[in-house]
Design a protein around this motif. Structure first.
Motif, PDB file in Angstrom:
ATOM      1  N   ASN A   1      -4.096  34.370  36.835  1.00  0.00           N
ATOM      2  CA  ASN A   1      -4.003  33.344  35.811  1.00  0.00           C
ATOM      3  C   ASN A   1      -3.625  32.018  36.471  1.00  0.00           C
ATOM      4  OD1 ASN A   1      -2.035  31.832  33.632  1.00  0.00           O
ATOM      5  ND2 ASN A   1      -3.852  32.766  32.730  1.00  0.00           N
ATOM      6  N   ILE A   2      -4.395  30.969  36.179  1.00  0.00           N
ATOM      7  CA  ILE A   2      -4.241  29.672  36.853  1.00  0.00           C
ATOM      8  C   ILE A   2      -4.289  28.565  35.817  1.00  0.00           C
ATOM      9  CG2 ILE A   2      -5.310  28.082  38.530  1.00  0.00           C
ATOM     10  CD1 ILE A   2      -6.446  30.598  39.928  1.00  0.00           C
ATOM     11  N   THR A   3      -3.512  27.535  36.035  1.00  0.00           N
ATOM     12  CA  THR A   3      -3.597  26.333  35.206  1.00  0.00           C
ATOM     13  C   THR A   3      -4.142  25.185  36.045  1.00  0.00           C
ATOM     14  OG1 THR A   3      -1.263  25.881  35.700  1.00  0.00           O
ATOM     15  CG2 THR A   3      -1.752  26.917  33.597  1.00  0.00           C
ATOM     16  N   ILE A   4      -4.925  24.318  35.418  1.00  0.00           N
ATOM     17  CA  ILE A   4      -5.433  23.116  36.071  1.00  0.00           C
ATOM     18  C   ILE A   4      -4.962  21.913  35.269  1.00  0.00           C
ATOM     19  CG2 ILE A   4      -7.674  23.319  34.863  1.00  0.00           C
ATOM     20  CD1 ILE A   4      -8.965  21.958  37.319  1.00  0.00           C
TER      21      ILE A   4
ATOM     22  N   LEU B   1     -14.794  22.910  31.059  1.00  0.00           N
ATOM     23  CA  LEU B   1     -14.591  22.990  32.508  1.00  0.00           C
ATOM     24  C   LEU B   1     -15.948  23.107  33.198  1.00  0.00           C
ATOM     25  CD1 LEU B   1     -11.638  25.558  32.856  1.00  0.00           C
ATOM     26  CD2 LEU B   1     -11.506  23.054  32.961  1.00  0.00           C
ATOM     27  N   MET B   2     -16.068  22.456  34.353  1.00  0.00           N
ATOM     28  CA  MET B   2     -17.239  22.671  35.203  1.00  0.00           C
ATOM     29  C   MET B   2     -16.792  23.539  36.377  1.00  0.00           C
ATOM     30  SD  MET B   2     -19.340  19.064  35.380  1.00  0.00           S
ATOM     31  CE  MET B   2     -20.779  19.865  36.116  1.00  0.00           C
TER      32      MET B   2
ATOM     33  N   PHE C   1     -13.580  21.594  37.781  1.00  0.00           N
ATOM     34  CA  PHE C   1     -13.338  20.211  37.391  1.00  0.00           C
ATOM     35  C   PHE C   1     -12.945  20.164  35.926  1.00  0.00           C
ATOM     36  CE2 PHE C   1     -15.461  16.067  35.990  1.00  0.00           C
ATOM     37  CZ  PHE C   1     -14.341  15.300  36.278  1.00  0.00           C
ATOM     38  N   ASN C   2     -11.778  19.606  35.663  1.00  0.00           N
ATOM     39  CA  ASN C   2     -11.303  19.405  34.295  1.00  0.00           C
ATOM     40  C   ASN C   2     -11.318  17.910  34.011  1.00  0.00           C
ATOM     41  OD1 ASN C   2     -10.077  19.447  31.789  1.00  0.00           O
ATOM     42  ND2 ASN C   2      -8.030  19.926  32.566  1.00  0.00           N
ATOM     43  N   GLU C   3     -12.355  17.458  33.322  1.00  0.00           N
ATOM     44  CA  GLU C   3     -12.487  16.040  33.023  1.00  0.00           C
ATOM     45  C   GLU C   3     -11.598  15.615  31.853  1.00  0.00           C
ATOM     46  OE1 GLU C   3     -16.066  12.773  32.139  1.00  0.00           O
ATOM     47  OE2 GLU C   3     -16.538  14.890  32.482  1.00  0.00           O
ATOM     48  N   GLY C   4     -11.170  16.581  31.054  1.00  0.00           N
ATOM     49  CA  GLY C   4     -10.408  16.279  29.853  1.00  0.00           C
ATOM     50  C   GLY C   4      -8.963  15.884  30.132  1.00  0.00           C
ATOM     51  N   LYS C   5      -8.287  15.485  29.077  1.00  0.00           N
ATOM     52  CA  LYS C   5      -6.910  14.995  29.206  1.00  0.00           C
ATOM     53  C   LYS C   5      -5.881  16.021  28.747  1.00  0.00           C
ATOM     54  CE  LYS C   5      -8.208  10.149  29.068  1.00  0.00           C
ATOM     55  NZ  LYS C   5      -7.959   8.791  28.516  1.00  0.00           N
ATOM     56  N   GLU C   6      -6.319  17.294  28.685  1.00  0.00           N
ATOM     57  CA  GLU C   6      -5.413  18.384  28.350  1.00  0.00           C
ATOM     58  C   GLU C   6      -5.397  19.398  29.492  1.00  0.00           C
ATOM     59  OE1 GLU C   6      -3.571  18.501  25.637  1.00  0.00           O
ATOM     60  OE2 GLU C   6      -4.445  16.675  24.742  1.00  0.00           O
TER      61      GLU C   6
END
Length: 496
Positions: free
Chosen positions: A481-484, A445-446, A462-467
């Motif tokens: 608690n947060i999900t992106i 994560l950035m 920023f979540n560049e990944g695919k998960e």
């Protein structure tokens, strides 16, 4: 993460403890833009996952003060707005400048023509006119000035404008051409007067100019469109002995002067010369940079060097776009895929090829802005606000992508994912905000964070990944608690 802000093993232990012991819930608003279709969408439901990372905010550790985010007023963009219906024109300008839109706060425009003009033109049409008695901004009055004025009328918070010349008129240059060449020494005083005349002319139109970059891309652009070359010493001498004193003498000593205005890998030699001594430094208010050296690398070492050389000066990214590319029309997915190229894909030398892989447009923006903010950059300005489906108009046919694409023949507007990416920063991180420490345990994560003048905190992730990713956001003794989503950018707003 900033090179000087690396967390210690002790801090990582604290992060783990914080994520386990915090019982109070942090009150947040979470906005997300994602490959799956979110567009600054307010997210309120989160599912805790088995693997949870931690982000700890420390508002007591403060870094640079934000000058703003925004884009450029170009003749191309202004011309296109004039070809749309009044309703669509208003929609675009409100999307950029209204408080409930992106709320742009820092903008750029060009002095004389640039590649994103319809033709070559100059405010000084009469050769040999050293006193600029025939100076005129008439060329700007049909399109450019009305666009700026309409944006000013919409903006409640206001915005700053800095102007950049691509070239002086050919008659002032050693090659008598719009492209390339250098300013003749006999016209240094005339060129300094040009800046002062520009302030006067725009002030007469009701537009205050905040500042200038001395020259757009002083290394040139491969002799393709309007340009004028300066070496670091030539630019510094011009500012120290001509431009700075002239603006001071004419009562404009408060106008911001930014040096350089090109790619980051060349920063060291420029800031070393700009800030060579007290006399030169007093006229430079900061350094301007572009991003075209790479599709993914934001050059943190160069940014750190520039900051350390002049820690009390501005460091502003003044131009970036997905270049050498025709924009995809109403195809959001393309902006998340690694299919875009840049000039270096074809032209970079073998030793520089690795800097120019194909890279997703959204990723390029999100990665660069966060990387910049985490390395002392205080402002970030996009290039054209509006282009057509070809990536123009542009007299040189140097096609590029903009956050908003229009089809003037059909009177249609397309807000690309880049628009929403820019808004994640411009809307929620306001001028005067201070970048604060954000310790992040997930290398995939950035993260960057800033505390606004009103006390609110904006965290951009920023979540560049695919998960999908899950994290605990900690502020003092409270957490959330947060999900992106996968391939997503998120702004988390923490109010007082």
């Amino acid at each position: 993460m900033k090179l000087i802000r690396k967390s210690s093993f002790f801090m990582l232990i604290l992060m783990t403890i914080a994520s386990c012991t915090s019982e109070k819930s942090l009150s947040v608003e979470v906005y997300e833009t994602s490959e799956s279709g979110h567009k600054l969408t307010l997210i309120s439901e989160f599912s805790k996952m088995d693997s949870v990372s931690t982000i700890i905010l420390d508002p007591e550790k403060k870094y640079q003060t934000i000058s703003g985010f925004g884009g450029a007023f170009t003749e191309s963009s202004a011309y296109l707005l004039n070809k749309l219906s009044q309703q669509n024109r208003d929609t675009i300008l409100k999307a950029y400048f209204a408080k409930d839109g992106a709320n742009y706060s820092l903008t750029r425009t060009h002095m004389n023509s640039c590649d994103f003009s319809l033709t070559n033109y100059s405010y000084t049409p009469v050769a040999g006119d050293k006193e600029l008695k025939h100076f005129t901004i008439q060329e700007d009055k049909d399109d450019l000035i009305p666009m700026i004025k309409d944006a000013m009328a919409i903006s409640e918070d206001g915005f700053n404008i800095f102007a950049s010349p691509w070239t002086a008129a050919p008659w002032m240059k050693d090659n008598n051409n719009w492209v390339g060449g250098k300013l003749l020494p006999e016209y240094y005083d005339t060129w300094a007067l040009f800046f002062s005349k520009y302030i006067d002319a725009y002030k007469a139109e009701g537009i205050e100019i905040w500042g200038f970059t001395v020259e757009n891309e002083p290394h040139g652009n491969g002799n393709n469109w309007e340009s004028m070359h300066f070496s670091p010493k030539e630019m510094t001498d011009f500012v120290e002995f001509h431009l700075g004193p002239k603006l001071e003498a004419d009562g404009y000593g408060d106008k911001i002067i930014l040096g350089y205005d090109q790619n980051r890998a060349g920063l060291k030699e420029w800031v070393d010369e700009m800030y060579r001594d007290e006399n030169s430094s007093k006229y430079f208010d900061g350094t301007a940079i572009h991003w075209y050296e790479s599709t993914y690398d934001y050059f943190p070492e160069a940014l750190q060097y520039a900051h350390n050389k002049a820690p009390d000066k501005y460091l502003i990214e003044t131009e970036g776009c997905v270049d050498s590319e025709v924009p995809k029309w109403q195809d959001d997915a393309w902006y998340w895929r690694k299919e875009a190229t840049d000039w270096g894909w074809d032209w970079a030398s073998e030793k520089e090829k690795h800097l120019h892989p194909k890279y997703a447009p959204v990723n390029r923006y999100a990665r660069d802005i966060i990387g910049c903010l985490n390395n002392w950059v205080d402002g970030w300005v996009d290039w054209n606000m509006v282009l057509d489906t070809q990536g123009g108009p542009n007299w040189f046919k140097n096609w590029c992508v903009a956050p908003v694409i229009v089809d003037p023949e059909k009177d249609e507007v397309y807000f690309t994912p880049i628009y929403y990416t820019m808004a994640h920063f411009s809307k929620y991180i306001r001028p005067g905000a201070e970048v604060i420490d954000a310790i992040n345990s997930d290398k995939d994560l950035m993260v960057t964070a800033a505390k606004n003048p009103d006390g609110s905190i904006a965290v951009v992730i920023f979540n560049e990944g695919k998960e999908m990713k899950n994290f605990d956001l900690n502020l003092g003794e409270v957490s959330k608690n947060i999900t992106i989503s996968p391939q997503a950018i998120q702004t988390i707003v923490i109010n007082n």
